[in-house]
Design an enzyme around this catalytic site. Sequence first.
Site, short mmCIF file in Angstrom:
data_model
loop_
_atom_site.label_atom_id
_atom_site.label_comp_id
_atom_site.label_asym_id
_atom_site.label_seq_id
_atom_site.Cartn_x
_atom_site.Cartn_y
_atom_site.Cartn_z
N CYS A 1 0.97 -1.19 -0.04
CA CYS A 1 -0.10 -0.08 0.14
C CYS A 1 0.75 1.29 -0.02
CB CYS A 1 -1.08 -0.15 1.29
SG CYS A 1 -2.19 -1.41 1.19
N HIS B 1 -2.48 8.32 6.14
CA HIS B 1 -2.86 7.10 5.43
C HIS B 1 -4.20 6.74 5.96
CE1 HIS B 1 -2.33 2.94 3.73
NE2 HIS B 1 -2.55 2.60 4.91
N GLU C 1 -0.45 5.58 13.63
CA GLU C 1 -0.37 6.93 12.79
C GLU C 1 -0.47 7.99 13.72
OE1 GLU C 1 -1.52 8.44 8.43
OE2 GLU C 1 -2.82 6.82 9.48
N LYS D 1 -9.42 8.42 2.17
CA LYS D 1 -10.14 6.98 2.28
C LYS D 1 -11.56 7.03 2.68
CE LYS D 1 -5.68 4.61 2.38
NZ LYS D 1 -4.52 5.88 2.62
N HIS E 1 -9.82 2.22 -0.03
CA HIS E 1 -8.39 2.01 -0.10
C HIS E 1 -8.12 1.31 -1.31
CE1 HIS E 1 -4.48 1.21 1.01
NE2 HIS E 1 -4.59 0.69 2.31
N PHE F 1 1.19 -3.26 4.26
CA PHE F 1 1.42 -4.85 4.84
C PHE F 1 2.96 -5.23 4.58
CE2 PHE F 1 -3.29 -6.09 4.53
CZ PHE F 1 -3.50 -5.43 5.76
#
Length: 423
Positions: free
Chosen positions: A170, A310, A321, A342, A347, A406
């Site tokens: 990502c 993010h 975050e 998002k 996403h 990930f």
Amino acid sequence: MSRHIVITGLSVLAPGSTDTEGFWKMITAGRSAIRRTTAFDPTAFRSQAAGEIDLDPLACGFGHREIRRLDRAGLLAVTCARRAAAEAGIAAGTELDPTRLGVSVGNAVGSATSIENEYVVLSDEGREWLVDQSYQSPHLFDYFVPGSLARETAWAVGAEGPVSVVSAGCTSGIDALGHACQLIQEGRAEVMVAGATDAPVTPIAVACFDAIKATTRRNDDPEHATRPFDRTRDGFAIAEGAAMLVLEDSEHARRRGAEIYGTITGYAAQSNAYHMTGLARDGNEMTRAIGLALDEARADPTSVDYVNAHGSGTKQNDLHETEAFKKALGDHAYDIPVSSIKSMIGHSLGAIGAIEVATCALAIRDSVVPPTANLHEPDPECDLDYVPLEARERALDRVLTVGSGFGGFQSAMVLEKWRGGRG
């Protein structure tokens, strides 16, 4: 960065719109484009919400043969690349040396749509363990080779310089743009068409995220399902999307009189070597990435005017975050707006980082901070200013965007207002 790297063109395809300005108008209005999945029947799945693009390839100039040959991710990438190149004035027929033009494409899951469709046909909808190759598409090999996405993008813009794919989950979008900046820094190219694409709204991809419970279960109200930093958040909506930006050395842009959105002044990537999908609460790896990006930009943390988070809307990401922003930006973290788009477009895995960089460029252009939609009940542990529900007008000289992927990937990029006038 010793060279000034400027953005002279950009194009976004995201859920809820089929062009850049439509996308920008939608997210600054705080509208969500998440809906019940229509690409396939989602009834059997845990999460049934998705961000889909109502794109007509014929209207985008593709012929029937191209539509049959290209995967969905390829169609999105090529569309964005053509539009960004045209806006920047580097379309075919210009005086640009094609050997000094490169391409860098970020992608997480390759040609997922076509690979799954081919498996369904070859296995007779899963009934045959040994697939019958006589039914396979002649383009199947391309679907298995992620480099085909970069190749198609390069062909679309006539690039004969360095061409590559960056696949880092990502963070792929930010990392592909960072790689492009480095190539310009090294003198390997004068202009780069860079960004990312992904089209993961497929049964297999949805099943994978179902299994780890990363996606939302609010199937009765998809529009309000994704709610980053909210106490009631329960995951993201998977989505498709793409964004391509034209990056070039400022002197090259000046010589040809190009319009400039802004400049990229810092980039960094780190890893946590911790867990395939998990994040440590301390946020140290994202903190390092932010610090290194700001160092490269020669910027003090107190000079950051906006952070594009993010903001995936998973329990662990938002806490991770928040902690990273506090550590990297100090007390200033409490004084600046932070938001997650998002919440409105879902996403799109490897593509989202490039879409978010484009968002930052548009935010600088228009002096507007997009909101975090659906943020009605802020998590007390996410105690920063996450710009709930409504956009804000704010002069933006320097913005920070981050990505988390990930595998432990953490990336950060700094963009700034261009003060050198027309290129």
